[in-house]
Design an enzyme around this catalytic site. Structure first.
Site, PDB file in Angstrom:
ATOM      1  N   GLU A  84      45.818  -5.054  19.918  1.00  0.00           N
ATOM      2  CA  GLU A  84      45.075  -3.884  20.343  1.00  0.00           C
ATOM      3  C   GLU A  84      44.337  -4.180  21.640  1.00  0.00           C
ATOM      4  OE1 GLU A  84      44.071  -1.131  16.706  1.00  0.00           O
ATOM      5  OE2 GLU A  84      42.564  -2.675  16.919  1.00  0.00           O
TER       6      GLU A  84
ATOM      7  N   HIS B 278      39.008  -7.345  13.850  1.00  0.00           N
ATOM      8  CA  HIS B 278      39.109  -6.187  14.749  1.00  0.00           C
ATOM      9  C   HIS B 278      38.112  -6.360  15.900  1.00  0.00           C
ATOM     10  CE1 HIS B 278      38.956  -2.047  16.215  1.00  0.00           C
ATOM     11  NE2 HIS B 278      40.100  -1.860  15.596  1.00  0.00           N
TER      12      HIS B 278
ATOM     13  N   GLU C 130      36.105  -4.441  17.217  1.00  0.00           N
ATOM     14  CA  GLU C 130      34.774  -3.899  16.947  1.00  0.00           C
ATOM     15  C   GLU C 130      33.949  -4.864  16.107  1.00  0.00           C
ATOM     16  OE1 GLU C 130      36.699   0.527  17.239  1.00  0.00           O
ATOM     17  OE2 GLU C 130      36.179  -0.269  15.258  1.00  0.00           O
TER      18      GLU C 130
ATOM     19  N   GLY D   6      44.071   4.332  14.697  1.00  0.00           N
ATOM     20  CA  GLY D   6      42.670   4.682  14.480  1.00  0.00           C
ATOM     21  C   GLY D   6      42.488   6.156  14.202  1.00  0.00           C
ATOM     22  N   GLY D   7      41.945   6.876  15.184  1.00  0.00           N
ATOM     23  CA  GLY D   7      41.579   8.277  14.993  1.00  0.00           C
ATOM     24  C   GLY D   7      42.676   9.154  14.429  1.00  0.00           C
TER      25      GLY D   7
ATOM     26  N   SER E  55      45.114   3.947  20.623  1.00  0.00           N
ATOM     27  CA  SER E  55      45.460   5.336  20.946  1.00  0.00           C
ATOM     28  C   SER E  55      46.928   5.666  20.642  1.00  0.00           C
ATOM     29  CB  SER E  55      45.115   5.655  22.404  1.00  0.00           C
ATOM     30  OG  SER E  55      43.731   5.471  22.638  1.00  0.00           O
TER      31      SER E  55
ATOM     32  N   GLY F 160      40.526   4.113  21.255  1.00  0.00           N
ATOM     33  CA  GLY F 160      39.657   5.283  21.227  1.00  0.00           C
ATOM     34  C   GLY F 160      39.329   5.860  22.584  1.00  0.00           C
TER      35      GLY F 160
ATOM     36  N   ASN G 266      43.537   2.786  10.236  1.00  0.00           N
ATOM     37  CA  ASN G 266      42.214   2.160  10.171  1.00  0.00           C
ATOM     38  C   ASN G 266      41.187   3.278  10.270  1.00  0.00           C
ATOM     39  OD1 ASN G 266      39.905   0.617  10.409  1.00  0.00           O
ATOM     40  ND2 ASN G 266      40.346  -0.099  12.482  1.00  0.00           N
ATOM     41  N   TRP G 267      40.588   3.595   9.128  1.00  0.00           N
ATOM     42  CA  TRP G 267      39.667   4.733   9.085  1.00  0.00           C
ATOM     43  C   TRP G 267      38.329   4.441   9.765  1.00  0.00           C
ATOM     44  CZ3 TRP G 267      39.938   7.532   3.652  1.00  0.00           C
ATOM     45  CH2 TRP G 267      41.258   7.944   3.417  1.00  0.00           C
ATOM     46  N   LYS G 268      38.030   3.158   9.957  1.00  0.00           N
ATOM     47  CA  LYS G 268      36.747   2.748  10.553  1.00  0.00           C
ATOM     48  C   LYS G 268      35.589   3.297   9.701  1.00  0.00           C
ATOM     49  CE  LYS G 268      38.994   2.139  14.970  1.00  0.00           C
ATOM     50  NZ  LYS G 268      38.869   2.135  16.438  1.00  0.00           N
TER      51      LYS G 268
END
Length: 249
Positions: free
Chosen positions: A167, A95, A97, A234-235, A213, A173, A10-12
Site C-alpha cells: 500500500e 498497516h 496507519e 479501504g473505503g 484507492s 484514501g 479493511n473497514w478501519k
C-alpha cells in the site's frame, strides 16, 4: 500454478456492531464467488457478530490488529488466541496507519507475524512508502527492508500461506492510485525479495495484494497483473461497490 486471488476489505474505524450487521447483509449476495477468497477485516467490537453473520457464506473474517502476547497486563489489546476462539481467520499487521499513529515498528510487526502463525492466523502484512520516499527513489529499498524484517523467524511453509499487502501511503484514501505499472513493479520486487529470503516455490506461492484507492473502476486492470493477487480495499469495502471489486472480471 495460478495463485487464487484474495480480496479483503479493511473497514478501519468504521461501523458500529449494528451498522456492521446491516452492511454484511447488504454485501453477502454481492460478494458471493467461488473464484476468489473474500475477507472482511472489521473493528474488534464487530468481530463476534460479523463471524456469526457470515456463517455459511464464502466470507472469512479478519481482525485489523492484534498483540504479540497470549495474555497479560496489556490494557486494551487483543491476543491471537482471543481472535481464533472468536472464529477469526486473518489479521492485518503493520498497516501504515498503525505505524504512523500508534508507533508500530518493523520489529513489532515481525513479533506479531510470528505470533499470528503460532496460532494459525493468516497475517496480511502491510508495507508501503511515503510520497517523499518515492520521490527520493528509495521505494524498492524501503519495501525490501520492511519485508525482510517482517519475515524474520518465519519458515518457508508459513511464508507460503502469508499475504503481503503493498500500500503506497500516498495513495491510501487520497483518491490517488499508483499506476498499474507502479503497483506491479513494487509487487514484483516484493516477490523477488521473498524468493531471495526463501526459494522459488515460496516466491511463487505467496499472495501479494495491492491496496490504495482500489475501486470498481481500476480493480480488473490491477488484478490482471502477473504479481498482483488481489487487493486490500479501504473505503470501497464499506459500500456495495465492494461486490464489483470482488467480481472484477
Amino acid at each position: 500454478m495460478a495463485r487464487r486471488k484474495i480480496i479483503a476489505g479493511n473497514w478501519k474505524m468504521n461501523m458500529t456492531p449494528t451498522e456492521a450487521l446491516a452492511l454484511v447483509e447488504t454485501l453477502k449476495p454481492l460478494v458471493a464467488t467461488d473464484e476468489a477468497d473474500v475477507v472482511f477485516c472489521v473493528p474488534a467490537i464487530d468481530l463476534i457478530p460479523v463471524v456469526e453473520a457470515v456463517k455459511g457464506t464464502n466470507i472469512a473474517v479478519g481482525a485489523e490488529n492484534m498483540y504479540f502476547e497470549e495474555k497479560g497486563a496489556y490494557t486494551g489489546e487483543i491476543s491471537p488466541n482471543m481472535l481464533t476462539d472468536a472464529g477469526v481467520k486473518y489479521v492485518i499487521i503493520g498497516h501504515s496507519e498503525r505505524r504512523e499513529y500508534f508507533a508500530e515498528t518493523d520489529e513489532t510487526v515481525n513479533k506479531k507475524v510470528v505470533k499470528a502463525f503460532e496460532h494459525g492466523l493468516t497475517p496480511i502484512i502491510c508495507c508501503g512508502e511515503t510520497l517523499q520516499q518515492r520521490e527520493q527513489g528509495i521505494t524498492i529499498d524501503w519495501i525490501r527492508k520492511q519485508v525482510k524484517i517482517a519475515f524474520q523467524n518465519v519458515t518457508a511453509d508459513q511464508a507460503k500461506a502469508a499475504v503481503i499487502a503493498y500500500e503506497p501511503i500516498w495513495a491510501i484514501g487520497t483518491g490517488r492510485t499508483a499506476t498499474t505499472e507502479q503497483a506491479e513493479e513494487v509487487c514484483a520486487a516484493i516477490r523477488t525479495c521473498i524468493g531471495e529470503i526463501y526459494d522459488e516455490a515460496t516466491k511463487e506461492a505467496i499472495r501479494i495484494q495491492y491496496g490504495g484507492s482500489v475501486n470498481a473502476g481500476n480493480a480488473a486492470e490491477l488484478f490482471a497483473q502477473a504479481d498482483i493477487d488481489g487487493g486490500l480495499v479501504g473505503g470501497a469495502s464499506l459500500k456495495a461497490d465492494f461486490g464489483s471489486i470482488v467480481n472484477y472480471k
